[in-house]
Design an enzyme around this catalytic site. Structure first.
Site, short mmCIF file in Angstrom:
data_model
loop_
_atom_site.label_atom_id
_atom_site.label_comp_id
_atom_site.label_asym_id
_atom_site.label_seq_id
_atom_site.Cartn_x
_atom_site.Cartn_y
_atom_site.Cartn_z
N ASP A 1 0.86 -1.18 0.00
CA ASP A 1 0.00 0.00 0.00
C ASP A 1 0.89 1.23 0.00
O ASP A 1 1.57 1.52 1.00
CB ASP A 1 -0.90 -0.02 1.24
CG ASP A 1 -1.82 1.19 1.30
OD1 ASP A 1 -1.82 2.00 0.36
OD2 ASP A 1 -2.55 1.32 2.30
N LEU A 2 0.94 1.95 -1.11
CA LEU A 2 1.78 3.15 -1.26
C LEU A 2 0.92 4.35 -0.89
O LEU A 2 0.06 4.77 -1.66
CB LEU A 2 2.30 3.25 -2.69
CG LEU A 2 2.95 1.96 -3.25
CD1 LEU A 2 3.46 2.20 -4.66
CD2 LEU A 2 4.05 1.47 -2.34
N SER B 1 -6.01 3.59 -5.59
CA SER B 1 -6.85 3.13 -4.48
C SER B 1 -8.20 3.82 -4.42
O SER B 1 -9.09 3.36 -3.69
CB SER B 1 -6.12 3.34 -3.16
OG SER B 1 -6.03 4.73 -2.87
N ASP C 1 3.20 0.73 3.12
CA ASP C 1 2.54 0.00 4.20
C ASP C 1 2.54 -1.48 3.85
O ASP C 1 1.78 -1.95 3.00
CB ASP C 1 1.11 0.53 4.37
CG ASP C 1 0.39 -0.12 5.54
OD1 ASP C 1 0.96 -1.05 6.15
OD2 ASP C 1 -0.75 0.29 5.84
N THR D 1 -6.89 -6.36 6.28
CA THR D 1 -7.58 -6.36 5.00
C THR D 1 -7.21 -5.13 4.20
O THR D 1 -6.73 -4.13 4.75
CB THR D 1 -9.11 -6.40 5.18
OG1 THR D 1 -9.52 -5.22 5.88
CG2 THR D 1 -9.55 -7.63 5.94
N ARG E 1 -15.43 3.65 -3.01
CA ARG E 1 -14.88 4.30 -1.83
C ARG E 1 -15.95 5.18 -1.18
O ARG E 1 -16.79 5.77 -1.87
CB ARG E 1 -13.69 5.17 -2.20
CG ARG E 1 -12.39 4.41 -2.40
CD ARG E 1 -11.88 3.86 -1.09
NE ARG E 1 -10.48 3.51 -1.16
CZ ARG E 1 -9.75 3.16 -0.11
NH1 ARG E 1 -10.30 3.12 1.09
NH2 ARG E 1 -8.48 2.86 -0.25
N HIS F 1 -29.40 -25.82 -14.51
CA HIS F 1 -29.18 -27.24 -14.33
C HIS F 1 -28.29 -27.43 -13.10
O HIS F 1 -27.85 -26.47 -12.48
CB HIS F 1 -28.52 -27.87 -15.57
CG HIS F 1 -27.14 -27.35 -15.86
ND1 HIS F 1 -26.92 -26.18 -16.57
CD2 HIS F 1 -25.91 -27.80 -15.52
CE1 HIS F 1 -25.62 -25.95 -16.67
NE2 HIS F 1 -24.98 -26.92 -16.03
N LYS G 1 -41.96 -31.17 -25.59
CA LYS G 1 -43.40 -31.26 -25.89
C LYS G 1 -43.99 -32.33 -24.97
O LYS G 1 -43.62 -33.49 -25.04
CB LYS G 1 -43.65 -31.61 -27.35
CG LYS G 1 -45.11 -31.43 -27.74
CD LYS G 1 -45.31 -31.65 -29.22
CE LYS G 1 -46.70 -31.20 -29.66
NZ LYS G 1 -47.79 -31.58 -28.75
#
Length: 847
Positions: A143-144, A178, A233, A242, A250, A350, A556
């Site tokens: 995470d920049l 982000s 980070d 997370t 956001r 199905h 049918k």
């Protein structure tokens, strides 16, 4: 308006949407309806990046507010108590107790989360393991995060430095702006990495970049050190942390998105965050730049081996389905083999039935699912072997891809194998505790063909492996929330209800507001059914190709046509002739049929079933002519009927006849979603030859091939519907009898038949076989009051007319026959029964 409400059906799930006009982003006027629209449309790109991962949400029930007055927000880990039962969830223990996290693997779940204002979706960098525990880390994220004095351009510069290092390690990173401040950088990890190892690796990467560029990069979380620098980070790789999911909205002043980007875009000095409208446009133009990092491992292929067909039919960058770790199949384990039954809402609903064998999942497509009773057999068509990884797969396969549609697990577990031969398999399956399957002994018996596309019968054994009687199971039906009422108004494809919002994007979810409407009885004209034209298989194939791909083919059924009028409480049934036949079928008309709160008119076929589940017209004969309440009640217990629906003519006062068939079908499925067991909407096939083969194997009457764009033409015969029969049948008018002899001296020997022609009722021959003793007596009692001295036929040979006893041509019957002679005489006719639903004016030659 803030109080608007809709009941919608999405991929087989019913969901109540409320307050669609509520503004969740005041600065842009973006409404909840637009948020739901975004998540429903972005789902094919988003789901591969979150599937199998616990979702933590940030919810803004009253909207994000403004900078001066921000809206209330809270993190939600535990799935709220009122969530639909079909939302998948997995438990994770916490110090404060176990929490049930939602899993996002389909569009309905995404729409539900948006409905409860879950604007932000956050996930860890691991997925659940098959045993329900936390699996290894499969992704690494950096995470920049720009500190004061720097921005997105500086983050892009740092991302480039990180890319060089990662590529040197053999790892390809993918950037995501982000939607908040900075950039996230994702890369796939080799198998078997723990979250602790992933976190340590990310820490070392951050420190290495910081050592090379101390003037711009910092790896410490201390705020005092972040001014004028980009924080890498690395901590979000911790198993308890997370990160905002790719393609998540956001909760900012503007509806920005965590948007996957290309590296060329990161070189643009004008780089900025994107809003949801721009993201949807990009997806249409370039697809998902991050697709190779989805649920799958990345495009391995094998030219041979048991999984070669599976791999050849899929592209790892376009479908979230798992790519096998070993194209030759998995190594056998020590545990009992696994099975899984998956509910597959593809072009036709199905169930996929899969048994672990030889390191793969041997697979069959079962249109009707696992039979609930030993008295019926369900068709199963073998498909390609699937990898063992597919045993836990749930998700949405994009439209246009092989098997496109939503896949969910109906039940899974282990099984004990009793027999495995090329043409017969017997096993006892044990599903999840409390699941729909329970413990059941099943047999698969091959009836035709070999390998992929071979036909089998799936049979529920009468006894278990120890010889004890095996009870019936649950009737297989699409998953739905049982305590939720059916939709108030059925959806119409492509109709986008007005949510009251001011934005450009409105939800394209089907559905209409709940409205009250006075109930009025349908007119006689509304009850006239549309009629099909007889055709050969070649004509049907040609028409299907002309109408488009895939084909639209229905079975049918060997029954009688009935138009049903539902007033919200009771179903009334009308024969093709317009006669009210409601009283004859109390099992359908004296109960709440479950067709919803609004009135509607539907079209279908009344059928009586043999013990093996095959429709039987002779069996239905025992019900068709009864009038006395006592006789009807007694025979209803002995010979119950089912009502197979295939069209909707009106709903809640709206005439649907001008809509194309595909849209009327949407209405029909919504109307019948909660119907009683005796009312069903049989599946539609997408291949003429496969449908013909299936119909023949199930010993049905034939098929009907339809133009999916065709309107409903009341009371008219149309070439937009083509019926193809396996055996030739012909409706005929009874015009006379020839006295019986010997054992039939008290009744008749044969019936003289006619078919209306240009010159009158044209003689079509005699039928003397196919009558039971009771039918002979019933016909004699019915025909005797119709005796007349006038011959109603044209062209009767003297030999046939010599001792004939003529009757008024008022009754219609049906016969099977070999062919017509050049003179128009039926060759080898055999009696099938009376057709009280038809009048003589309806009869025409079928060739």
């Amino acid at each position: 308006m803030a109080g608007d409400e809709q009941l919608v059906r999405i991929d087989g799930r019913r969901l109540r949407l409320t307050n669609l006009g509520k503004v969740l982003y005041p600065e842009t006027g973006t409404t909840k309806g637009e948020v739901i629209d975004y998540y429903s449309r972005v789902a094919p790109a988003l789901i591969p990046h979150v599937i199998g991962r616990p979702v933590t949400r940030k919810r803004w029930p009253d909207g994000v507010g403004t900078e001066a007055d921000p809206g209330m927000v809270f993190f939600a880990k535990d799935l709220e108590r009122g969530a639909p039962s079909w939302v998948r969830r997995m438990p994770i223990p916490h110090s404060t107790g176990t929490k049930e996290y939602p899993l996002v693997g389909d569009v309905p779940t995404l729409v539900y989360l948006a409905q409860v204002a879950s604007l932000e979706l956050h996930v860890p960098q691991w997925r659940f393991a098959p045993d329900g525990g936390r699996g290894p880390a499969d992704r690494l994220v950096l995470d920049l995060d720009p500190g004061p004095g720097v921005g997105l351009q500086e983050c892009a510069l740092v991302a480039g430095w990180a890319r060089t290092i990662l590529q040197g390690m053999g790892l390809e990173p993918f950037p995501v702006t982000s939607g908040s401040k900075g950039i996230h950088l994702y890369t796939a990890l080799p198998p078997g990495q723990s979250t602790e190892q992933a976190s340590a690796l990310a820490n070392e990467l951050a420190r290495a970049i910081e050592a090379d560029h101390p003037d711009l990069v910092v790896s410490s979380m201390k705020k005092a050190e972040r001014h004028g620098k980009v924080l890498i980070d690395w901590s979000q790789n911790n198993g308890s942390k997370t990160t905002i999911a790719p393609y998540s909205l956001r909760g900012r002043a503007h509806p920005t998105v965590a948007a996957p980007r290309t590296w060329d875009e990161l070189d643009d000095p004008g780089l900025r965050h994107l809003d949801f409208a721009e993201v949807l446009e990009r997806l249409d133009d370039i697809g998902d730049p991050m697709a190779p990092l989805g649920f799958h491992a990345g495009g391995r292929e094998a030219e041979s081996g048991p999984l070669s067909a599976y791999i050849a039919k899929r592209s790892a960058d376009r479908t979230p389905e798992p790519v096998p770790a070993n194209p030759l199949g998995a190594s056998p384990g020590d545990e009992r083999p696994r099975f899984v039954v998956q509910e597959h809402h593809a072009s036709r609903l199905h169930w996929d039935f899969r048994l672990e064998h030889g390191g793969v999942l041997v697979s069959w497509a079962v249109p009707r699912g696992v039979p609930h009773s030993s008295r019926r057999n369900n068709l199963a068509v073998m498909t390609e072997d699937h990898p063992m990884e597919y045993a836990t797969f749930e998700g949405t396969i994009p439209a246009g891809e092989y098997g496109g549609g939503t896949v969910t697990i109906w039940d899974d577990g282990r099984y004990d194998l009793e027999k495995w031969r090329d043409d017969e398999i017997i096993a006892t399956l044990e599903g999840r505790p409390g699941g729909p399957l329970g413990r059941v002994r099943l047999a698969l018996i091959r009836t035709e063909g070999e390998g992929e596309k071979s036909s089998w019968l799936l049979h529920r054994m009468k006894t278990d492996a120890d010889g004890r009687a095996q009870p019936d199971g649950l009737v297989v039906e699409p998953s739905a929330q049982a305590d939720e009422p059916p939709p108030a108004r059925a959806p119409r494809t492509g109709v986008s209800p007005d949510t009251g919002g001011s934005g450009a994007h409105r939800p394209v979810l089907a559905g209409t507001p709940v409205l009250g409407r006075a109930v009025t009885a349908p007119t006689a004209a509304e009850l006239l059914p549309m009629l099909a034209t007889s055709a050969t298989p070649d004509l049907a194939r040609t028409a299907a190709r002309r109408w488009g791909d895939p084909a639209w083919v229905e079975m049918k059924w060997d029954g009688i046509r009935a138009v049903g009028a539902w007033d919200g409480e009771r179903l009334r049934l009308y024969a093709r002739s317009g006669n009210d036949i409601t009283h004859r079928y109390p099992e359908l008309t004296d109960v709440d049929a479950g067709l919803g709160a609004q009135p509607c008119v539907v079209d279908g076929e009344l059928v009586a079933l043999e013990p093996d589940g095959r429709p039987s017209f002779p069996l239905l004969q025992t019900r068709m002519n009864l009038e006395r309440a006592g006789d009807i009640a007694r025979e209803a217990r002995r010979t119950p009927v089912r009502y197979y629906l295939f069209d909707a003519l009106s709903h809640d006062g709206d005439d649907l006849a001008d809509l194309p068939l595909r849209e009327r079908r949407d209405v029909l499925e919504a109307v019948a979603a909660a119907s009683v067991d005796a009312i069903a909407v049989p599946p539609v096939f997408d291949d003429v030859d496969a449908a013909l083969e299936t119909s023949a194997q199930l010993r049905l009457e034939g098929i009907v091939v339809k133009d999916p764009a065709s309107p409903y033409l009341r009371g008219r015969r149309s070439e937009a519907w083509l019926k193809v029969k396996h055996t030739s049948t012909q409706e005929v008018v009874i015009a006379g009898i020839r006295p019986g002899k010997g054992a039939r001296s008290g009744t008749f020997g044969s019936l003289l038949l006619g078919i209306p022609g240009a010159n009158g009722l044209q003689y079509a021959g005699r039928v003397g076989t196919g009558f039971s003793d009771s039918m002979l007596a019933t016909l004699m009692r019915t025909l005797t009051p119709l005796r007349t001295d006038e011959n109603p036929l044209v062209g009767v040979p003297p030999a046939d007319a010599r001792d004939a006893l003529w009757v008024r041509p008022e009754l219609v019957g049906e016969v099977e026959y070999g062919e017509f002679t050049p003179a128009g005489i039926l060759r080898h006719p055999r009696w099938r029964g009376l057709r009280p639903d038809k009048s003589p004016a309806d009869v025409r030659r079928e060739n």
